[in-house]
Design an enzyme around this catalytic site. Structure first.
Site, short mmCIF file in Angstrom:
data_model
loop_
_atom_site.label_atom_id
_atom_site.label_comp_id
_atom_site.label_asym_id
_atom_site.label_seq_id
_atom_site.Cartn_x
_atom_site.Cartn_y
_atom_site.Cartn_z
N TYR A 206 42.97 46.86 36.04
CA TYR A 206 42.52 47.82 35.04
C TYR A 206 41.00 47.87 34.95
O TYR A 206 40.44 48.76 34.32
CB TYR A 206 43.07 47.47 33.65
CG TYR A 206 44.57 47.41 33.54
CD1 TYR A 206 45.40 47.91 34.55
CD2 TYR A 206 45.18 46.83 32.44
CE1 TYR A 206 46.77 47.84 34.45
CE2 TYR A 206 46.56 46.75 32.33
CZ TYR A 206 47.35 47.25 33.34
OH TYR A 206 48.72 47.17 33.23
N HIS B 78 51.19 41.35 39.76
CA HIS B 78 51.22 42.76 39.39
C HIS B 78 52.21 43.56 40.23
O HIS B 78 52.96 44.39 39.71
CB HIS B 78 49.81 43.36 39.53
CG HIS B 78 49.59 44.56 38.66
ND1 HIS B 78 48.36 44.88 38.14
CD2 HIS B 78 50.42 45.53 38.23
CE1 HIS B 78 48.45 45.98 37.42
NE2 HIS B 78 49.70 46.41 37.47
#
Length: 310
Positions: free
Chosen positions: A48, A108
């Site tokens: 992010y 992830h």
């Protein structure tokens, strides 16, 4: 805040605030406001590219006495390009977040890719414009690195993100420290009942990212089909005097998943927490189960040139 006990023995709030795609200039204010109204679980990721901004917000919250570190549950995720450097990537995230330990560290994606630099989270494409997957690193090696972050005291609980059922099964087979959480897309239009039940059966907490479907956030990325427009869900929302988003989140919690909605608007942040204050009837739960479309909205293939769920 309602919590659930993970297989690691730690408590995790059932509602978290997802921080993906929040603008950097609003991130600090959003986090501080969220803490003030009761949020204790924040879901970050190296990819992010906002961990440093999150760290500044956390540092201010601790310094001003708004909240103590031990009262928060901080999650972040290792990116594909760092699968061969798990401990280093974890330390990099901790440094940016300005904290001494993570409550939860997730893989992830189950997909090692070419490494360039710690924490840079690049998704390098090959000459064929397809994601350059690293075939020299196994997911078992990645998980061994995750386990090491626990033994070093950097992380309390470890888990998975975007893993399908059989990759989850494999991790359960080769792991010494079992995954405490598996985060994946699930909502009324993509219910994934088999994966949810498999995780629960084996002590892995299913956690819903994109719990409202993705169209409301970004139609170009996620498509225009949204459970928020569904007539059944709208009827249920009217019955309870709630928003459709609240019905989706309440349904997720009642099926015993944690939920990670995203919002920067203070009113919606409050509304998301209000789902802990009512219950859906068994009949309405079953009604929502009946509208599953098996509709996945999160499709990285649009930018990576391959179907990672193939």
């Amino acid at each position: 805040m309602s919590t659930v006990t993970l297989s690691s023995g730690y408590e995790m709030p059932v509602i978290g605030l997802g921080l993906w795609r929040l603008e950097k200039d609003e991130l600090k204010e959003v986090i501080l406001n969220a803490i003030k109204i009761g949020y204790r679980h924040f879901d970050c990721a190296a990819h992010y590219k906002s961990e440093a901004d999150v760290g500044e917000a956390l540092a201010e919250a601790f310094k001003t006495g708004l909240v103590k570190r031990e009262e928060l549950f901080i999650t972040t995720k290792i990116w594909n390009s760092d699968h061969g450097h798990v401990v280093e990537a974890c330390k990099n995230s901790l440094e940016k977040l300005q904290i001494d330990y993570l409550d939860l560290y997730l893989v992830h994606y189950p997909m090692p890719t070419k490494h360039n630099a710690i924490g840079k989270t690049a998704s390098l494409l090959g000459e064929d414009k397809v994601l350059d997957i690293d075939v020299t690193i196994s997911l078992q090696q990645t998980w061994e690195g995750m386990e090491k972050t626990v033994s070093l005291g950097l992380v309390r609980s470890i888990g998975l993100s975007n893993y399908e059922l059989f990759l989850t099964r494999d991790c359960l087979a080769y792991s010494k420290i079992k995954p405490a959480v598996s985060q994946f897309e699930t909502h009324p239009y993509f219910q994934r009942d088999s994966l949810v039940k498999f995780c629960m059966k084996h002590g892995v907490l299913p956690t819903a990212h994109t719990p409202l479907g993705g169209a409301a956030a970004n139609k170009d990325m996620f498509g225009s089909v949204s459970p928020l427009d569904d007539p059944v869900l709208n009827d249920v929302a009217k019955k309870y005097g709630k928003s459709v988003a609240q019905i989706c989140l309440r349904w997720g919690i009642q099926r015993k998943t944690a939920v990670i909605p995203k919002s920067s608007k203070i009113q919606r942040l409050k509304e998301n927490l209000e789902v802990l204050e009512f219950q859906l009837s068994d009949e309405d739960m079953q009604l929502i189960y009946s509208i599953d479309r098996k509709y996945r909205t999160s499709l990285p293939s649009k930018t990576w040139g391959l179907d990672v769920y193939a």
